[in-house]
Design a protein around this motif. Structure first.
Motif, PDB file in Angstrom:
ATOM      1  N   ASP A  48      51.854  24.453  30.087  1.00 11.57           N
ATOM      2  CA  ASP A  48      50.618  23.862  29.569  1.00 11.57           C
ATOM      3  C   ASP A  48      49.619  24.995  29.409  1.00 11.57           C
ATOM      4  O   ASP A  48      48.914  25.360  30.348  1.00 11.57           O
ATOM      5  N   PHE A  49      49.576  25.546  28.221  1.00 15.27           N
ATOM      6  CA  PHE A  49      48.754  26.721  27.978  1.00 15.27           C
ATOM      7  C   PHE A  49      47.412  26.337  27.358  1.00 15.27           C
ATOM      8  O   PHE A  49      46.836  27.083  26.566  1.00 15.27           O
ATOM      9  N   THR A  50      46.907  25.148  27.742  1.00 14.70           N
ATOM     10  CA  THR A  50      45.632  24.691  27.181  1.00 14.70           C
ATOM     11  C   THR A  50      44.680  24.168  28.247  1.00 14.70           C
ATOM     12  O   THR A  50      43.572  23.747  27.919  1.00 14.70           O
ATOM     13  N   ASP A  51      45.080  24.181  29.509  1.00 14.46           N
ATOM     14  CA  ASP A  51      44.243  23.573  30.547  1.00 14.46           C
ATOM     15  C   ASP A  51      43.326  24.562  31.249  1.00 14.46           C
ATOM     16  O   ASP A  51      42.518  24.178  32.103  1.00 14.46           O
ATOM     17  N   GLY A  52      43.423  25.851  30.904  1.00 13.38           N
ATOM     18  CA  GLY A  52      42.542  26.834  31.521  1.00 13.38           C
ATOM     19  C   GLY A  52      42.969  27.288  32.896  1.00 13.38           C
ATOM     20  O   GLY A  52      42.231  28.018  33.561  1.00 13.38           O
ATOM     21  N   HIS A  53      44.159  26.878  33.329  1.00 17.10           N
ATOM     22  CA  HIS A  53      44.658  27.266  34.652  1.00 17.10           C
ATOM     23  C   HIS A  53      46.005  27.969  34.491  1.00 17.10           C
ATOM     24  O   HIS A  53      46.961  27.376  34.009  1.00 17.10           O
ATOM     25  N   ASN A  54      46.039  29.227  34.896  1.00 16.86           N
ATOM     26  CA  ASN A  54      47.288  29.977  34.796  1.00 16.86           C
ATOM     27  C   ASN A  54      47.280  31.054  35.871  1.00 16.86           C
ATOM     28  O   ASN A  54      46.535  32.035  35.783  1.00 16.86           O
ATOM     29  N   VAL A  55      48.121  30.865  36.878  1.00 18.44           N
ATOM     30  CA  VAL A  55      48.091  31.748  38.038  1.00 18.44           C
ATOM     31  C   VAL A  55      48.498  33.176  37.681  1.00 18.44           C
ATOM     32  O   VAL A  55      47.988  34.146  38.271  1.00 18.44           O
ATOM     33  N   VAL A  56      49.370  33.350  36.683  1.00 18.06           N
ATOM     34  CA  VAL A  56      49.782  34.701  36.300  1.00 18.06           C
ATOM     35  C   VAL A  56      48.630  35.426  35.599  1.00 18.06           C
ATOM     36  O   VAL A  56      48.304  36.574  35.930  1.00 18.06           O
ATOM     37  N   LEU A  57      47.999  34.774  34.627  1.00 15.28           N
ATOM     38  CA  LEU A  57      46.842  35.380  33.982  1.00 15.28           C
ATOM     39  C   LEU A  57      45.779  35.740  35.014  1.00 15.28           C
ATOM     40  O   LEU A  57      45.171  36.818  34.957  1.00 15.28           O
ATOM     41  N   HIS A  58      45.560  34.855  35.964  1.00 16.40           N
ATOM     42  CA  HIS A  58      44.524  35.058  36.976  1.00 16.40           C
ATOM     43  C   HIS A  58      44.815  36.291  37.836  1.00 16.40           C
ATOM     44  O   HIS A  58      43.971  37.182  37.980  1.00 16.40           O
ATOM     45  N   GLU A  59      46.009  36.349  38.401  1.00 15.60           N
ATOM     46  CA  GLU A  59      46.319  37.435  39.327  1.00 15.60           C
ATOM     47  C   GLU A  59      46.463  38.779  38.612  1.00 15.60           C
ATOM     48  O   GLU A  59      46.105  39.822  39.171  1.00 15.60           O
ATOM     49  N   PHE A  60      46.936  38.766  37.382  1.00 17.19           N
ATOM     50  CA  PHE A  60      47.065  40.038  36.682  1.00 17.19           C
ATOM     51  C   PHE A  60      45.735  40.504  36.101  1.00 17.19           C
ATOM     52  O   PHE A  60      45.542  41.707  35.865  1.00 17.19           O
ATOM     53  N   ALA A  61      44.796  39.581  35.898  1.00 10.18           N
ATOM     54  CA  ALA A  61      43.427  40.008  35.597  1.00 10.18           C
ATOM     55  C   ALA A  61      42.857  40.764  36.790  1.00 10.18           C
ATOM     56  O   ALA A  61      42.154  41.772  36.631  1.00 10.18           O
ATOM     57  N   HIS A  62      43.164  40.310  38.003  1.00 11.08           N
ATOM     58  CA  HIS A  62      42.745  41.055  39.196  1.00 11.08           C
ATOM     59  C   HIS A  62      43.347  42.456  39.211  1.00 11.08           C
ATOM     60  O   HIS A  62      42.691  43.428  39.591  1.00 11.08           O
ATOM     61  N   GLN A  63      44.613  42.577  38.796  1.00 12.24           N
ATOM     62  CA  GLN A  63      45.233  43.897  38.744  1.00 12.24           C
ATOM     63  C   GLN A  63      44.477  44.820  37.785  1.00 12.24           C
ATOM     64  O   GLN A  63      44.237  45.993  38.093  1.00 12.24           O
ATOM     65  N   LEU A  64      44.079  44.309  36.630  1.00 10.53           N
ATOM     66  CA  LEU A  64      43.306  45.110  35.685  1.00 10.53           C
ATOM     67  C   LEU A  64      41.946  45.474  36.277  1.00 10.53           C
ATOM     68  O   LEU A  64      41.460  46.603  36.110  1.00 10.53           O
ATOM     69  N   ASP A  65      41.334  44.520  36.945  1.00 14.95           N
ATOM     70  CA  ASP A  65      40.042  44.752  37.589  1.00 14.95           C
ATOM     71  C   ASP A  65      40.141  45.897  38.592  1.00 14.95           C
ATOM     72  O   ASP A  65      39.275  46.782  38.666  1.00 14.95           O
ATOM     73  N   GLU A  66      41.212  45.904  39.364  1.00 17.67           N
ATOM     74  CA  GLU A  66      41.381  46.902  40.428  1.00 17.67           C
ATOM     75  C   GLU A  66      41.676  48.301  39.893  1.00 17.67           C
ATOM     76  O   GLU A  66      41.515  49.292  40.617  1.00 17.67           O
ATOM     77  N   GLU A  67      42.066  48.405  38.624  1.00 18.35           N
ATOM     78  CA  GLU A  67      42.343  49.729  38.065  1.00 18.35           C
ATOM     79  C   GLU A  67      41.091  50.601  37.995  1.00 18.35           C
ATOM     80  O   GLU A  67      41.189  51.828  37.929  1.00 18.35           O
ATOM     81  N   SER A  68      39.913  49.991  38.028  1.00 13.92           N
ATOM     82  CA  SER A  68      38.662  50.761  37.976  1.00 13.92           C
ATOM     83  C   SER A  68      38.240  51.262  39.348  1.00 13.92           C
ATOM     84  O   SER A  68      37.201  51.913  39.484  1.00 13.92           O
ATOM     85  N   GLY A  69      39.029  50.939  40.375  1.00 11.11           N
ATOM     86  CA  GLY A  69      38.722  51.432  41.712  1.00 11.11           C
ATOM     87  C   GLY A  69      38.391  50.359  42.716  1.00 11.11           C
ATOM     88  O   GLY A  69      38.243  50.640  43.904  1.00 11.11           O
ATOM     89  N   GLY A  70      38.250  49.128  42.274  1.00 12.87           N
ATOM     90  CA  GLY A  70      37.952  48.025  43.187  1.00 12.87           C
ATOM     91  C   GLY A  70      37.805  46.743  42.412  1.00 12.87           C
ATOM     92  O   GLY A  70      37.472  46.751  41.222  1.00 12.87           O
ATOM     93  N   ALA A  71      38.057  45.620  43.077  1.00 15.21           N
ATOM     94  CA  ALA A  71      37.950  44.315  42.417  1.00 15.21           C
ATOM     95  C   ALA A  71      36.498  43.852  42.456  1.00 15.21           C
ATOM     96  O   ALA A  71      36.042  43.248  43.422  1.00 15.21           O
ATOM     97  N   ASP A  72      35.773  44.144  41.371  1.00 13.77           N
ATOM     98  CA  ASP A  72      34.355  43.811  41.332  1.00 13.77           C
ATOM     99  C   ASP A  72      33.959  43.073  40.056  1.00 13.77           C
ATOM    100  O   ASP A  72      32.779  42.882  39.778  1.00 13.77           O
ATOM    101  N   GLY A  73      34.962  42.683  39.262  1.00 14.32           N
ATOM    102  CA  GLY A  73      34.665  41.960  38.031  1.00 14.32           C
ATOM    103  C   GLY A  73      34.428  42.850  36.833  1.00 14.32           C
ATOM    104  O   GLY A  73      34.099  42.358  35.748  1.00 14.32           O
ATOM    105  N   ALA A  74      34.597  44.163  36.994  1.00  9.30           N
ATOM    106  CA  ALA A  74      34.404  45.097  35.882  1.00  9.30           C
ATOM    107  C   ALA A  74      35.607  46.021  35.789  1.00  9.30           C
ATOM    108  O   ALA A  74      35.716  46.984  36.545  1.00  9.30           O
TER     109      ALA A  74
END
Length: 270
Positions: free
Chosen positions: A160-186
């Protein structure tokens, strides 16, 4: 043996040791994408069929890179199979389309549980009292090169790729966030000007979401995004890919920032 020859042999060995993994990775990326992988993506990633041909080819290469460089581990008795690997890799690599990337370079392992798993937590209250408890989690991104996922919710979110909930997208967004040196939303944005614009838009939207929740207003973004800036970025990423039209209509500036960062416009795939 001549000293210079010994040095040459040692240097050659070092070069060879460094070169072989790169050659293997290049071979893996350039190998034909298996038909069984295509079938998995068509089954478990509904937007796969709607991607333009060039993006599908990009996704194929990214998935093969991901599968070659990351280890999957089944937990709590789960046996990880190709469907699980390719589904997780396919969703995670959506975040990398059209971007120069080393494919989550700090990530080494994905731990997959059959369902929600318990994670230990330590909390210290204002008086300094330490308490311990366990949380039921669907996924978690760790700073030590691991992502943990509950497979039943990976399946639920992928189909269901229309409900706005996807645990993989969520956790891998955190991985991208952490590439800047810390999980701070940037995440890594490339320039001071980009960071300034990002900070302005995200701070406003984060405060707006908190205010809407406080007043019981309906939101496009999941309420969990109001937890902190890191969770806001992860939730905004889920919404961007799964509810792009609604997000663009109600959070135009936020949508544009994410479109610039991810370099795709998911509205074209709907």
């Amino acid at each position: 043996m001549d000293a210079l020859l010994v040095v040459a042999l040692v240097v050659g060995l070092i070069v060879l040791i460094d070169l072989v993994p790169k050659l293997r990775l290049r071979h893996a990326i350039r190998s034909p994408f298996p038909d069984r992988y295509v079938a998995i993506l068509e089954k478990n990633l509904p937007i796969y069929r709607r991607l333009p041909a060039d993006l599908r080819q990009q996704l194929h290469r990214l998935v093969q890179h991901f599968l070659h460089t990351k280890d999957f581990h089944g937990c709590a008795g789960l046996s990880v199979n190709d469907e699980m690997r390719v589904t997780i890799a396919g969703i995670a690599c959506l975040l990398l389309l059209n971007r120069k990337t080393r494919v989550y370079p700090e990530l080494s392992s994905i731990l997959v549980y059959p369902s929600a798993f318990l994670a230990p937590r330590t909390e210290i209250d204002e008086s300094g009292v330490v308490s311990y408890h366990e949380d039921d989690l669907l996924g978690e991104s760790w700073g030590d090169g691991r992502v943990v996922l509950a497979w039943d919710h990976v399946e639920l979110g992928s189909r269901d790729f229309t409900d706005g909930h996807n645990v993989v997208l969520h956790e891998f967004a955190h991985q991208l966030d952490e590439e800047s040196g810390g999980a701070d939303g940037a995440p890594m944005l490339g320039s001071r000007r980009n960071y300034q614009r990002w900070a302005s838009v995200f701070a406003h939207e984060f405060a707006s979401l908190q205010a809407m929740i406080d007043h019981d207003h309906e939101t496009v973004l999941d309420e969990y995004g109001a937890t902190d800036p890191a969770e806001f970025f992860a939730v905004a990423t889920e919404t961007f890919f799964e509810k792009p039209k609604e997000m663009a209509d109600r959070h135009a500036e936020l949508y544009e920032e994410l479109k610039k960062y991810y370099r795709v416009d998911p509205r074209e795939w709907v």
